[in-house]
Design a protein around this motif. Structure first.
Motif, PDB file in Angstrom:
ATOM      1  N   SER A  42       0.830  -1.208   0.000  1.00 57.54           N
ATOM      2  CA  SER A  42       0.000   0.000   0.000  1.00 57.54           C
ATOM      3  C   SER A  42       0.863   1.256   0.000  1.00 57.54           C
ATOM      4  N   PRO A  43       1.490   1.591  -1.125  1.00 58.48           N
ATOM      5  CA  PRO A  43       2.311   2.810  -1.143  1.00 58.48           C
ATOM      6  C   PRO A  43       1.453   4.053  -0.901  1.00 58.48           C
ATOM      7  N   LEU A  44       2.037   5.037  -0.227  1.00 58.38           N
ATOM      8  CA  LEU A  44       1.300   6.273   0.050  1.00 58.38           C
ATOM      9  C   LEU A  44       2.255   7.423   0.279  1.00 58.38           C
ATOM     10  N   ILE A  45       1.729   8.620   0.090  1.00 58.95           N
ATOM     11  CA  ILE A  45       2.423   9.843   0.450  1.00 58.95           C
ATOM     12  C   ILE A  45       1.412  10.673   1.228  1.00 58.95           C
ATOM     13  N   ALA A  46       1.613  10.767   2.518  1.00 59.87           N
ATOM     14  CA  ALA A  46       0.690  11.483   3.394  1.00 59.87           C
ATOM     15  C   ALA A  46       1.286  12.842   3.754  1.00 59.87           C
ATOM     16  N   GLN A  47       0.610  13.888   3.312  1.00 63.68           N
ATOM     17  CA  GLN A  47       1.036  15.256   3.610  1.00 63.68           C
ATOM     18  C   GLN A  47       0.362  15.715   4.901  1.00 63.68           C
ATOM     19  N   PHE A  48       1.127  16.304   5.805  1.00 64.25           N
ATOM     20  CA  PHE A  48       0.589  16.903   7.026  1.00 64.25           C
ATOM     21  C   PHE A  48       0.809  18.397   6.898  1.00 64.25           C
ATOM     22  N   ARG A  49      -0.285  19.144   6.977  1.00 65.00           N
ATOM     23  CA  ARG A  49      -0.236  20.566   6.647  1.00 65.00           C
ATOM     24  C   ARG A  49      -0.996  21.406   7.667  1.00 65.00           C
ATOM     25  N   SER A  57       4.638  22.323   7.472  1.00 67.83           N
ATOM     26  CA  SER A  57       4.218  21.160   6.684  1.00 67.83           C
ATOM     27  C   SER A  57       5.310  20.106   6.638  1.00 67.83           C
ATOM     28  N   TRP A  58       4.870  18.865   6.584  1.00 68.90           N
ATOM     29  CA  TRP A  58       5.784  17.731   6.473  1.00 68.90           C
ATOM     30  C   TRP A  58       5.016  16.578   5.850  1.00 68.90           C
ATOM     31  N   PHE A  59       5.724  15.532   5.434  1.00 67.39           N
ATOM     32  CA  PHE A  59       5.050  14.400   4.810  1.00 67.39           C
ATOM     33  C   PHE A  59       5.745  13.098   5.139  1.00 67.39           C
ATOM     34  N   VAL A  60       4.978  12.030   4.999  1.00 69.06           N
ATOM     35  CA  VAL A  60       5.480  10.669   5.161  1.00 69.06           C
ATOM     36  C   VAL A  60       5.303   9.970   3.818  1.00 69.06           C
ATOM     37  N   GLN A  61       6.355   9.337   3.361  1.00 68.05           N
ATOM     38  CA  GLN A  61       6.291   8.570   2.121  1.00 68.05           C
ATOM     39  C   GLN A  61       6.612   7.121   2.446  1.00 68.05           C
ATOM     40  N   VAL A  62       5.724   6.215   2.018  1.00 64.24           N
ATOM     41  CA  VAL A  62       5.911   4.783   2.244  1.00 64.24           C
ATOM     42  C   VAL A  62       5.813   4.108   0.883  1.00 64.24           C
ATOM     43  N   ASP A  63       6.882   3.380   0.510  1.00 59.07           N
ATOM     44  CA  ASP A  63       6.915   2.674  -0.764  1.00 59.07           C
ATOM     45  C   ASP A  63       7.782   1.427  -0.617  1.00 59.07           C
ATOM     46  N   ALA A  64       8.088   0.778  -1.706  1.00 59.58           N
ATOM     47  CA  ALA A  64       8.847  -0.478  -1.656  1.00 59.58           C
ATOM     48  C   ALA A  64      10.248  -0.297  -1.073  1.00 59.58           C
ATOM     49  N   GLU A  65      10.738   0.931  -1.012  1.00 58.83           N
ATOM     50  CA  GLU A  65      12.056   1.195  -0.421  1.00 58.83           C
ATOM     51  C   GLU A  65      11.973   1.397   1.088  1.00 58.83           C
ATOM     52  N   GLY A  66      10.770   1.542   1.617  1.00 57.03           N
ATOM     53  CA  GLY A  66      10.588   1.732   3.055  1.00 57.03           C
ATOM     54  C   GLY A  66       9.773   2.971   3.355  1.00 57.03           C
ATOM     55  N   GLY A  67       9.962   3.509   4.545  1.00 55.54           N
ATOM     56  CA  GLY A  67       9.227   4.696   4.960  1.00 55.54           C
ATOM     57  C   GLY A  67      10.178   5.788   5.375  1.00 55.54           C
ATOM     58  N   ARG A  68       9.763   7.026   5.122  1.00 53.09           N
ATOM     59  CA  ARG A  68      10.563   8.168   5.533  1.00 53.09           C
ATOM     60  C   ARG A  68       9.655   9.369   5.759  1.00 53.09           C
ATOM     61  N   ALA A  69      10.063  10.203   6.664  1.00 53.46           N
ATOM     62  CA  ALA A  69       9.346  11.440   6.964  1.00 53.46           C
ATOM     63  C   ALA A  69      10.277  12.597   6.627  1.00 53.46           C
ATOM     64  N   SER A  70       9.716  13.647   6.024  1.00 57.34           N
ATOM     65  CA  SER A  70      10.516  14.799   5.601  1.00 57.34           C
ATOM     66  C   SER A  70       9.751  16.088   5.834  1.00 57.34           C
ATOM     67  N   LEU A  71      10.478  17.143   6.140  1.00 57.00           N
ATOM     68  CA  LEU A  71       9.870  18.463   6.253  1.00 57.00           C
ATOM     69  C   LEU A  71       9.541  18.990   4.865  1.00 57.00           C
ATOM     70  N   GLY A  72       8.480  19.770   4.765  1.00 58.94           N
ATOM     71  CA  GLY A  72       8.148  20.429   3.510  1.00 58.94           C
ATOM     72  C   GLY A  72       6.860  19.934   2.888  1.00 58.94           C
ATOM     73  N   LEU A  73       6.591  20.459   1.701  1.00 66.34           N
ATOM     74  CA  LEU A  73       5.398  20.082   0.945  1.00 66.34           C
ATOM     75  C   LEU A  73       5.790  19.120  -0.161  1.00 66.34           C
ATOM     76  N   HIS A  74       5.080  18.009  -0.280  1.00 62.94           N
ATOM     77  CA  HIS A  74       5.315  17.066  -1.370  1.00 62.94           C
ATOM     78  C   HIS A  74       4.499  17.525  -2.577  1.00 62.94           C
ATOM     79  N   PRO A  77       0.970  14.465  -3.013  1.00 57.60           N
ATOM     80  CA  PRO A  77       0.561  13.530  -1.957  1.00 57.60           C
ATOM     81  C   PRO A  77      -0.668  12.728  -2.374  1.00 57.60           C
ATOM     82  N   THR A  78      -0.793  11.519  -1.822  1.00 52.55           N
ATOM     83  CA  THR A  78      -1.976  10.708  -2.096  1.00 52.55           C
ATOM     84  C   THR A  78      -3.087  11.013  -1.108  1.00 52.55           C
ATOM     85  N   VAL A  79      -2.730  11.564   0.053  1.00 58.82           N
ATOM     86  CA  VAL A  79      -3.712  11.966   1.068  1.00 58.82           C
ATOM     87  C   VAL A  79      -3.102  13.126   1.867  1.00 58.82           C
TER      88      VAL A  79
END
Length: 126
Positions: A42-49, A57-74, A77-79
């Motif tokens: 279930s890949p996703l990019i969740a933006q927190f704003r 703002s920051w976001f979490v990206q989860v994909d086949a490479e794993g998960g990571r959280a980063s500052l900023g606007l993606h 985002p998928t949600v």
């Protein structure tokens, strides 16, 4: 993603966001196999704003490479979670403040992310 400037020390709300991102990044690094597997399913990019302040703002990206959280606007985002800082902090403590949160996109995707973060905290997946 583009680098994000460090946040000023005299703005406690912004520092709280920086700490939130560091904390989620730490959890994800402690359980890379769990996040890679979740990202494959279930890949996703969740933006927190915070609408009043994009610097929070920051976001979490989860994909086949794993998960990571980063500052900023993606850029795509998928949600997206929109709230003030207090409501955002409360959500990560398991409390929702009614009327102060807006989710744009698939609410179940956001809920799955919160559930995965909680599972990582409780179980310490490896």
């Amino acid at each position: 993603t583009a680098p994000v400037d460090r946040m000023p020390v005299d703005e406690p709300g912004l520092l709280a966001i920086d700490d939130q991102v560091k904390g989620i990044s730490f959890l994800m690094k402690q359980s890379p196999a769990f996040w890679r597997e979740l990202g494959k399913r279930s890949p996703l990019i969740a933006q927190f704003r915070v609408p009043a302040d994009d610097r929070s703002s920051w976001f979490v990206q989860v994909d086949a490479e794993g998960g990571r959280a980063s500052l900023g606007l993606h850029p795509s985002p998928t949600v997206t979670w929109e709230s003030d800082l207090e409501a955002m902090g409360a959500a990560f403590q398991g409390k929702i403040l009614p009327g102060r949160v807006r989710v744009v996109g698939d609410f179940e995707e956001m809920r799955a992310l919160f559930k995965a973060i909680a599972q990582t905290q409780i179980a310490g997946h490896s």
